[in-house]
Structure formats: C-alpha cells, structure tokens
Design a protein around this motif. Structure first.
Motif, PDB file in Angstrom:
ATOM      1  N   TRP A 177      61.135 -25.183  29.221  1.00  0.00           N
ATOM      2  CA  TRP A 177      60.566 -24.698  30.473  1.00  0.00           C
ATOM      3  C   TRP A 177      61.666 -24.193  31.397  1.00  0.00           C
ATOM      4  O   TRP A 177      62.753 -24.768  31.450  1.00  0.00           O
ATOM      5  CB  TRP A 177      59.850 -25.856  31.188  1.00  0.00           C
ATOM      6  N   ALA A 178      61.375 -23.153  32.162  1.00  0.00           N
ATOM      7  CA  ALA A 178      62.262 -22.718  33.242  1.00  0.00           C
ATOM      8  C   ALA A 178      61.566 -23.047  34.555  1.00  0.00           C
ATOM      9  O   ALA A 178      60.336 -22.935  34.659  1.00  0.00           O
ATOM     10  CB  ALA A 178      62.531 -21.223  33.143  1.00  0.00           C
ATOM     11  N   TRP A 179      62.361 -23.448  35.555  1.00  0.00           N
ATOM     12  CA  TRP A 179      61.783 -23.980  36.797  1.00  0.00           C
ATOM     13  C   TRP A 179      62.483 -23.431  38.033  1.00  0.00           C
ATOM     14  O   TRP A 179      63.706 -23.300  38.053  1.00  0.00           O
ATOM     15  CB  TRP A 179      61.969 -25.504  36.854  1.00  0.00           C
ATOM     16  N   LEU A 180      61.708 -23.221  39.063  1.00  0.00           N
ATOM     17  CA  LEU A 180      62.242 -23.087  40.414  1.00  0.00           C
ATOM     18  C   LEU A 180      62.044 -24.453  41.060  1.00  0.00           C
ATOM     19  O   LEU A 180      60.923 -24.990  41.038  1.00  0.00           O
ATOM     20  CB  LEU A 180      61.497 -22.007  41.199  1.00  0.00           C
ATOM     21  N   VAL A 181      63.108 -25.035  41.588  1.00  0.00           N
ATOM     22  CA  VAL A 181      63.042 -26.398  42.125  1.00  0.00           C
ATOM     23  C   VAL A 181      63.708 -26.471  43.494  1.00  0.00           C
ATOM     24  O   VAL A 181      64.484 -25.590  43.881  1.00  0.00           O
ATOM     25  CB  VAL A 181      63.746 -27.411  41.180  1.00  0.00           C
ATOM     26  N   ALA A 182      63.410 -27.562  44.189  1.00  0.00           N
ATOM     27  CA  ALA A 182      64.099 -27.901  45.441  1.00  0.00           C
ATOM     28  C   ALA A 182      64.742 -29.267  45.257  1.00  0.00           C
ATOM     29  O   ALA A 182      64.118 -30.173  44.686  1.00  0.00           O
ATOM     30  CB  ALA A 182      63.116 -27.937  46.605  1.00  0.00           C
ATOM     31  N   ASP A 183      65.983 -29.413  45.715  1.00  0.00           N
ATOM     32  CA  ASP A 183      66.612 -30.733  45.621  1.00  0.00           C
ATOM     33  C   ASP A 183      66.256 -31.566  46.857  1.00  0.00           C
ATOM     34  O   ASP A 183      65.504 -31.113  47.730  1.00  0.00           O
ATOM     35  CB  ASP A 183      68.125 -30.619  45.390  1.00  0.00           C
ATOM     36  N   ALA A 184      66.796 -32.784  46.912  1.00  0.00           N
ATOM     37  CA  ALA A 184      66.426 -33.709  47.988  1.00  0.00           C
ATOM     38  C   ALA A 184      66.798 -33.169  49.358  1.00  0.00           C
ATOM     39  O   ALA A 184      66.168 -33.501  50.364  1.00  0.00           O
ATOM     40  CB  ALA A 184      67.089 -35.068  47.746  1.00  0.00           C
ATOM     41  N   LYS A 205      62.194 -31.456  43.015  1.00  0.00           N
ATOM     42  CA  LYS A 205      60.794 -31.123  43.277  1.00  0.00           C
ATOM     43  C   LYS A 205      60.478 -29.777  42.645  1.00  0.00           C
ATOM     44  O   LYS A 205      61.038 -28.753  43.045  1.00  0.00           O
ATOM     45  CB  LYS A 205      60.562 -31.045  44.787  1.00  0.00           C
ATOM     46  N   PRO A 206      59.585 -29.750  41.646  1.00  0.00           N
ATOM     47  CA  PRO A 206      59.228 -28.463  41.031  1.00  0.00           C
ATOM     48  C   PRO A 206      58.416 -27.592  41.989  1.00  0.00           C
ATOM     49  O   PRO A 206      57.524 -28.090  42.684  1.00  0.00           O
ATOM     50  CB  PRO A 206      58.367 -28.868  39.825  1.00  0.00           C
ATOM     51  N   LEU A 207      58.739 -26.307  42.008  1.00  0.00           N
ATOM     52  CA  LEU A 207      57.976 -25.351  42.818  1.00  0.00           C
ATOM     53  C   LEU A 207      57.171 -24.408  41.936  1.00  0.00           C
ATOM     54  O   LEU A 207      56.046 -24.042  42.276  1.00  0.00           O
ATOM     55  CB  LEU A 207      58.912 -24.544  43.716  1.00  0.00           C
ATOM     56  N   LEU A 208      57.764 -23.983  40.835  1.00  0.00           N
ATOM     57  CA  LEU A 208      57.120 -23.083  39.867  1.00  0.00           C
ATOM     58  C   LEU A 208      57.698 -23.381  38.490  1.00  0.00           C
ATOM     59  O   LEU A 208      58.841 -23.820  38.387  1.00  0.00           O
ATOM     60  CB  LEU A 208      57.435 -21.618  40.159  1.00  0.00           C
ATOM     61  N   THR A 209      56.930 -23.090  37.444  1.00  0.00           N
ATOM     62  CA  THR A 209      57.495 -23.209  36.106  1.00  0.00           C
ATOM     63  C   THR A 209      57.008 -22.094  35.193  1.00  0.00           C
ATOM     64  O   THR A 209      55.968 -21.473  35.453  1.00  0.00           O
ATOM     65  CB  THR A 209      57.175 -24.578  35.467  1.00  0.00           C
TER      66      THR A 209
END
Ligand code: MN
Length: 247
Positions: A177-184, A205-209
């Motif tokens: 999977w590839a992900w757009l994420v946000a860290d803490a 925190k996943p935003l999109l995959t």
C-alpha cells in the motif's frame, strides 16, 4: 439475492453487470440480522466488535470505471475484501480478540508472531475499507483549502505530493500500500507498507491510501501498475476524505 457478490463461486462476481448498483440495502440484507454492523463513516472507521460485516461500498461497482472496472471492483470488494472479513471472524472466534473493535485487533495483533494471521486479516479488512473511501468517482482535482495548504507546506505543492504518492505506489516492491499520512506533530508525508502492514501501528494517521496488490489492477492493466496508479491519482483520489481524516 439477484445481484450479490458474496457467494463463493468465482463466476458469480464476474456475472455482475458492469453498471449494477450494489446498494447499502443489498449488503445489509446479505449481512443478515443480528450481526454487528461495520460502520464506515468518514472520517472515522467505526468498526464494532465481532462478528464483523463487510461494510457497504460508498458507490456502485461501476462508478470508478474506467479507472477501475466494475469487474475488478466486484472481485476486489466482493471476494478479496469479504474473505479478509470472513477469515477474521473465524480466527478470532472464542479468543479475547472477539470482544475488540477492528482497530483494537489491528493494534493488539501487530508484531506478535502468534497472531500473524489475525493481524493480516484484520489489517486487510481495515485497509480495504479505508481504500474504498480514499477513492471517489469524481476525484482528483484541487483539495479543500486547508489540506492544500498543508500539502504545500509538506511537499511544496499538491502536485508534488501526488507525484511522490504515485512514485511510492509504483516503486513499492511486491504487494502493499502507498499512503498519505500525518505524524503526531501534524506533518504530512508519503509512505508505503508491505502486504497487510499499515501506518496506524507506527503512530501515523492515514489520510489516503492506494492498494498496489496485483488483485487491485491486474484484470484492467495486467502488469502496468504505473498506468493504474497514474489514472487513480489523477482522477479518483478523494481529497475530501483526506481532509476529513486530517481533522
Ligand atoms: Mn486489495
């Protein structure tokens, strides 16, 4: 059921008409009374305790065509995603996991060799539910203003983010999977994970995959993963979902 894709015979999902609308009512009817509904409401995936039920798709099987055909979506959702949910229910029955939510199971089973099968099926159940919402029939385009600003801060521009997401989706070796994420701290980044792994267990925190398992694209694109990814990021990414997840 006239148009369900839940039966185990392989021919059934392929027999679904390309534009057949698979409604929420159909899925609930198939799911049966008494089972805990796996609620999917953006931005949170509010999964109840077992037995888990395959959550409804947020659009018809043909709604993502031609980027993802109805045949691919029918098999991917009705066979692959369903199998993860069914396997998970079998695996956790009679164990302490049976009283947990899907996300609790994912977190509790991660990194535990004895719970590898439970992790794999729970994580894949979660990943696919999240993936369906990461896509939308009229996707792509310009993200909501707040998200666009955050993408600009992290990547330089939305376009640069999309290029990086696509590059990691195409470059990932094997299933994953590839992900757009946000860290803490709220900083956005792109990452990729192997097999059933997901960023939740790394505190992100996943935003999109984007699903880059071959079952996600092989019927439509054969080995051309780059073509699948390019079409998907250009026309089907659900920026509104990412924005809701960002909070
Ligand atoms: Mn998949």
């Amino acid at each position: 059921m006239s148009n369900d894709v839940f039966h185990d015979e392989p021919a059934r999902a392929e027999a679904v008409p390309p534009e057949s609308p698979l409604t929420r009512r159909d899925f609930l009817a198939v799911a049966g009374a008494g089972a805990a509904l796996v609620g999917i409401g953006a931005p949170n995936l509010a999964f109840g305790a077992t037995p888990f039920v395959l959550p409804p798709l947020p659009y018809a099987l043909g709604a993502l065509a031609p980027v993802i055909s109805a045949r691919t979506l029918g098999l991917h959702y009705g066979k692959h995603h369903k199998a993860y949910v069914d396997n998970l229910n079998k695996l956790v029955k009679g164990t302490p996991f049976a009283d947990q939510t899907l996300e609790q199971i994912v977190r509790a089973a991660a990194g535990k060799p004895a719970a590898q099968a439970i992790f794999n099926n729970a994580a894949q159940a979660w990943n696919h539910a999240f993936f369906w919402h990461s896509l939308t029939p009229k996707g792509g385009g310009t993200p909501p203003a707040k998200l666009a600003q955050r993408l600009g801060e992290a990547f330089g521009s939305t376009e640069a983010c999309v290029r990086e997401l696509a590059a990691q989706a195409v470059g990932h070796f094997g299933s994953g999977w590839a992900w757009l994420v946000a860290d803490a701290a709220g900083k956005l980044s792109v990452t990729h994970t192997a097999n059933a792994e997901l960023p939740l267990t790394a505190g992100l925190k996943p935003l999109l995959t984007i699903d880059v398992w071959e079952h996600a694209y092989y019927l439509d694109y054969q080995n051309r993963r780059a073509d699948y990814v390019a079409a998907l990021v250009g026309q089907r990414l659900n920026w509104a979902f990412a924005s809701e997840n960002l909070g």
